[in-house]
Motif scaffolding. Structure first.
Motif, PDB file in Angstrom:
ATOM      1  N   LYS A 126      34.449  23.293   3.971  1.00 34.40           N
ATOM      2  CA  LYS A 126      33.452  22.255   3.712  1.00 34.40           C
ATOM      3  C   LYS A 126      32.075  22.843   3.467  1.00 34.40           C
ATOM      4  CE  LYS A 126      31.854  17.832   5.395  1.00 34.40           C
ATOM      5  NZ  LYS A 126      32.205  16.706   6.218  1.00 34.40           N
ATOM      6  N   GLN A 127      31.425  22.288   2.455  1.00 31.31           N
ATOM      7  CA  GLN A 127      30.021  22.561   2.154  1.00 31.31           C
ATOM      8  C   GLN A 127      29.474  21.236   1.655  1.00 31.31           C
ATOM      9  OE1 GLN A 127      28.747  24.662  -1.520  1.00 31.31           O
ATOM     10  NE2 GLN A 127      27.975  26.236  -0.117  1.00 31.31           N
ATOM     11  N   ARG A 128      28.660  20.596   2.442  1.00 35.30           N
ATOM     12  CA  ARG A 128      28.204  19.234   2.132  1.00 35.30           C
ATOM     13  C   ARG A 128      27.717  19.112   0.707  1.00 35.30           C
ATOM     14  NH1 ARG A 128      28.239  16.334   6.840  1.00 35.30           N
ATOM     15  NH2 ARG A 128      27.979  17.545   8.709  1.00 35.30           N
ATOM     16  N   PRO A 129      28.178  18.100  -0.021  1.00 38.05           N
ATOM     17  CA  PRO A 129      29.124  17.049   0.367  1.00 38.05           C
ATOM     18  C   PRO A 129      30.572  17.406   0.038  1.00 38.05           C
ATOM     19  CG  PRO A 129      28.216  16.484  -1.754  1.00 38.05           C
ATOM     20  CD  PRO A 129      27.583  17.807  -1.346  1.00 38.05           C
ATOM     21  N   LYS A 130      30.821  18.586  -0.497  1.00 34.96           N
ATOM     22  CA  LYS A 130      32.158  18.994  -0.939  1.00 34.96           C
ATOM     23  C   LYS A 130      33.050  19.340   0.245  1.00 34.96           C
ATOM     24  CE  LYS A 130      35.062  20.115  -4.177  1.00 34.96           C
ATOM     25  NZ  LYS A 130      35.621  19.117  -5.045  1.00 34.96           N
ATOM     26  N   GLU A 131      34.304  18.861   0.193  1.00 35.03           N
ATOM     27  CA  GLU A 131      35.272  19.153   1.244  1.00 35.03           C
ATOM     28  C   GLU A 131      36.636  19.364   0.602  1.00 35.03           C
ATOM     29  OE1 GLU A 131      35.475  17.048   5.249  1.00 35.03           O
ATOM     30  OE2 GLU A 131      37.107  16.097   4.141  1.00 35.03           O
ATOM     31  N   LEU A 132      37.235  20.521   0.862  1.00 31.69           N
ATOM     32  CA  LEU A 132      38.585  20.812   0.384  1.00 31.69           C
ATOM     33  C   LEU A 132      39.503  20.898   1.594  1.00 31.69           C
ATOM     34  CD1 LEU A 132      37.761  23.672  -2.140  1.00 31.69           C
ATOM     35  CD2 LEU A 132      38.245  21.279  -2.680  1.00 31.69           C
ATOM     36  N   VAL A 133      40.622  20.185   1.549  1.00 37.14           N
ATOM     37  CA  VAL A 133      41.574  20.183   2.659  1.00 37.14           C
ATOM     38  C   VAL A 133      42.930  20.617   2.121  1.00 37.14           C
ATOM     39  CG1 VAL A 133      42.690  18.831   4.465  1.00 37.14           C
ATOM     40  CG2 VAL A 133      40.323  18.316   3.807  1.00 37.14           C
ATOM     41  N   LYS A 134      43.477  21.659   2.716  1.00 35.10           N
ATOM     42  CA  LYS A 134      44.817  22.141   2.401  1.00 35.10           C
ATOM     43  C   LYS A 134      45.716  21.754   3.570  1.00 35.10           C
ATOM     44  CE  LYS A 134      43.525  24.422  -1.298  1.00 35.10           C
ATOM     45  NZ  LYS A 134      44.207  24.500  -2.577  1.00 35.10           N
ATOM     46  N   THR A 135      46.958  21.313   3.277  1.00 32.41           N
ATOM     47  CA  THR A 135      47.843  20.859   4.343  1.00 32.41           C
ATOM     48  C   THR A 135      49.215  21.529   4.272  1.00 32.41           C
ATOM     49  OG1 THR A 135      48.700  18.983   3.085  1.00 32.41           O
ATOM     50  CG2 THR A 135      46.723  18.588   4.440  1.00 32.41           C
ATOM     51  N   LEU A 136      49.837  21.615   5.436  1.00 33.61           N
ATOM     52  CA  LEU A 136      51.199  22.142   5.539  1.00 33.61           C
ATOM     53  C   LEU A 136      52.168  21.208   4.824  1.00 33.61           C
ATOM     54  CD1 LEU A 136      53.036  24.310   6.891  1.00 33.61           C
ATOM     55  CD2 LEU A 136      53.235  22.751   8.836  1.00 33.61           C
ATOM     56  N   SER A 137      51.984  19.897   5.006  1.00 31.59           N
ATOM     57  CA  SER A 137      52.917  18.927   4.428  1.00 31.59           C
ATOM     58  C   SER A 137      52.913  18.952   2.905  1.00 31.59           C
ATOM     59  CB  SER A 137      52.608  17.521   4.935  1.00 31.59           C
ATOM     60  OG  SER A 137      51.290  17.137   4.578  1.00 31.59           O
ATOM     61  N   ALA A 138      51.799  19.355   2.295  1.00 31.67           N
ATOM     62  CA  ALA A 138      51.716  19.434   0.835  1.00 31.67           C
ATOM     63  C   ALA A 138      52.130  20.816   0.330  1.00 31.67           C
ATOM     64  CB  ALA A 138      50.302  19.104   0.371  1.00 31.67           C
ATOM     65  N   GLY A 139      52.527  21.705   1.243  1.00 27.88           N
ATOM     66  CA  GLY A 139      52.935  23.045   0.852  1.00 27.88           C
ATOM     67  C   GLY A 139      51.778  23.974   0.524  1.00 27.88           C
ATOM     68  N   GLU A 140      50.572  23.604   0.945  1.00 24.55           N
ATOM     69  CA  GLU A 140      49.365  24.379   0.628  1.00 24.55           C
ATOM     70  C   GLU A 140      48.968  25.333   1.748  1.00 24.55           C
ATOM     71  OE1 GLU A 140      47.132  20.826  -1.828  1.00 24.55           O
ATOM     72  OE2 GLU A 140      47.105  20.806   0.356  1.00 24.55           O
ATOM     73  N   VAL A 141      49.615  25.203   2.896  1.00 24.28           N
ATOM     74  CA  VAL A 141      49.349  26.054   4.049  1.00 24.28           C
ATOM     75  C   VAL A 141      50.647  26.757   4.408  1.00 24.28           C
ATOM     76  CG1 VAL A 141      48.757  26.060   6.511  1.00 24.28           C
ATOM     77  CG2 VAL A 141      47.486  24.597   4.931  1.00 24.28           C
ATOM     78  N   THR A 142      50.558  28.055   4.687  1.00 25.73           N
ATOM     79  CA  THR A 142      51.739  28.790   5.110  1.00 25.73           C
ATOM     80  C   THR A 142      51.537  29.320   6.524  1.00 25.73           C
ATOM     81  OG1 THR A 142      50.934  30.828   4.109  1.00 25.73           O
ATOM     82  CG2 THR A 142      52.387  29.472   2.769  1.00 25.73           C
ATOM     83  N   VAL A 143      52.647  29.472   7.220  1.00 26.04           N
ATOM     84  CA  VAL A 143      52.631  29.966   8.592  1.00 26.04           C
ATOM     85  C   VAL A 143      53.569  31.163   8.669  1.00 26.04           C
ATOM     86  CG1 VAL A 143      53.212  29.427  10.985  1.00 26.04           C
ATOM     87  CG2 VAL A 143      52.148  27.681   9.534  1.00 26.04           C
ATOM     88  N   SER A 144      53.084  32.220   9.304  1.00 32.94           N
ATOM     89  CA  SER A 144      53.909  33.400   9.556  1.00 32.94           C
ATOM     90  C   SER A 144      53.572  33.891  10.949  1.00 32.94           C
ATOM     91  CB  SER A 144      53.632  34.484   8.517  1.00 32.94           C
ATOM     92  OG  SER A 144      54.391  35.636   8.803  1.00 32.94           O
ATOM     93  N   GLY A 145      54.482  33.648  11.888  1.00 33.98           N
ATOM     94  CA  GLY A 145      54.188  33.986  13.281  1.00 33.98           C
ATOM     95  C   GLY A 145      53.031  33.144  13.777  1.00 33.98           C
ATOM     96  N   ASN A 146      51.927  33.817  14.171  1.00 30.20           N
ATOM     97  CA  ASN A 146      50.747  33.065  14.627  1.00 30.20           C
ATOM     98  C   ASN A 146      49.615  33.111  13.594  1.00 30.20           C
ATOM     99  OD1 ASN A 146      50.230  35.813  15.156  1.00 30.20           O
ATOM    100  ND2 ASN A 146      48.825  35.324  16.814  1.00 30.20           N
ATOM    101  N   LEU A 147      49.978  33.422  12.323  1.00 33.08           N
ATOM    102  CA  LEU A 147      48.993  33.428  11.241  1.00 33.08           C
ATOM    103  C   LEU A 147      49.126  32.174  10.392  1.00 33.08           C
ATOM    104  CD1 LEU A 147      49.292  37.108   9.954  1.00 33.08           C
ATOM    105  CD2 LEU A 147      47.598  36.169  11.553  1.00 33.08           C
ATOM    106  N   VAL A 148      47.989  31.558  10.092  1.00 36.91           N
ATOM    107  CA  VAL A 148      47.929  30.395   9.214  1.00 36.91           C
ATOM    108  C   VAL A 148      47.122  30.809   7.987  1.00 36.91           C
ATOM    109  CG1 VAL A 148      47.020  28.051   8.964  1.00 36.91           C
ATOM    110  CG2 VAL A 148      48.089  28.745  11.107  1.00 36.91           C
ATOM    111  N   SER A 149      47.661  30.524   6.784  1.00 37.41           N
ATOM    112  CA  SER A 149      47.002  30.926   5.545  1.00 37.41           C
ATOM    113  C   SER A 149      46.892  29.755   4.589  1.00 37.41           C
ATOM    114  CB  SER A 149      47.800  32.025   4.836  1.00 37.41           C
ATOM    115  OG  SER A 149      48.014  33.119   5.674  1.00 37.41           O
ATOM    116  N   ALA A 150      45.785  29.744   3.830  1.00 32.06           N
ATOM    117  CA  ALA A 150      45.588  28.753   2.776  1.00 32.06           C
ATOM    118  C   ALA A 150      44.918  29.438   1.590  1.00 32.06           C
ATOM    119  CB  ALA A 150      44.735  27.589   3.262  1.00 32.06           C
TER     120      ALA A 150
END
Length: 107
Positions: A33-57
């Motif tokens: 986020k940088q006001r007023p712009k906000e980008l949201v990536k989600t796991l449900s949309a396949g935009e976030v990946t998880v590997s062990g305890n690492l979260v990536s977007a």
């Protein structure tokens, strides 16, 4: 502090405490986020990946070009299958300028 450059394709990676079982995540949001712009990536949309305890977007050239060369912030929020909601601290992001704007392509 995280540093990204406008017009690039950065991957934001966060290492979460091992006490958080990410295999039990129903949803994960990575918000840049940088006001007023906000980008949201989600796991449900396949935009976030998880590997062990690492979260990536990953973020695209167009997305990073939508930010000004200035400060921004990133935060990760997690909803576990049992309804527990978690949030990381808000981390500072420095957005650096690029000399020539626009999406770079091979055509």
């Amino acid at each position: 502090m995280i540093i990204i450059t406008r017009g690039t394709t950065p991957t934001i990676v966060a290492e979460l405490p091992e006490t958080i079982d990410l295999t039990q995540a129903a949803e994960i949001q990575v918000t840049l986020k940088q006001r007023p712009k906000e980008l949201v990536k989600t796991l449900s949309a396949g935009e976030v990946t998880v590997s062990g305890n690492l979260v990536s977007a990953n973020f695209s050239q167009t997305e990073t070009l939508s930010f000004k060369a200035d400060g921004a912030a990133v935060q990760i929020r997690i909803l576990l299958n049992d309804g527990t909601a978690l949030a990381s601290t808000i981390e500072s992001v420095l957005v650096l300028p690029v000399l020539k704007g626009g999406v770079i392509s091979n055509g």
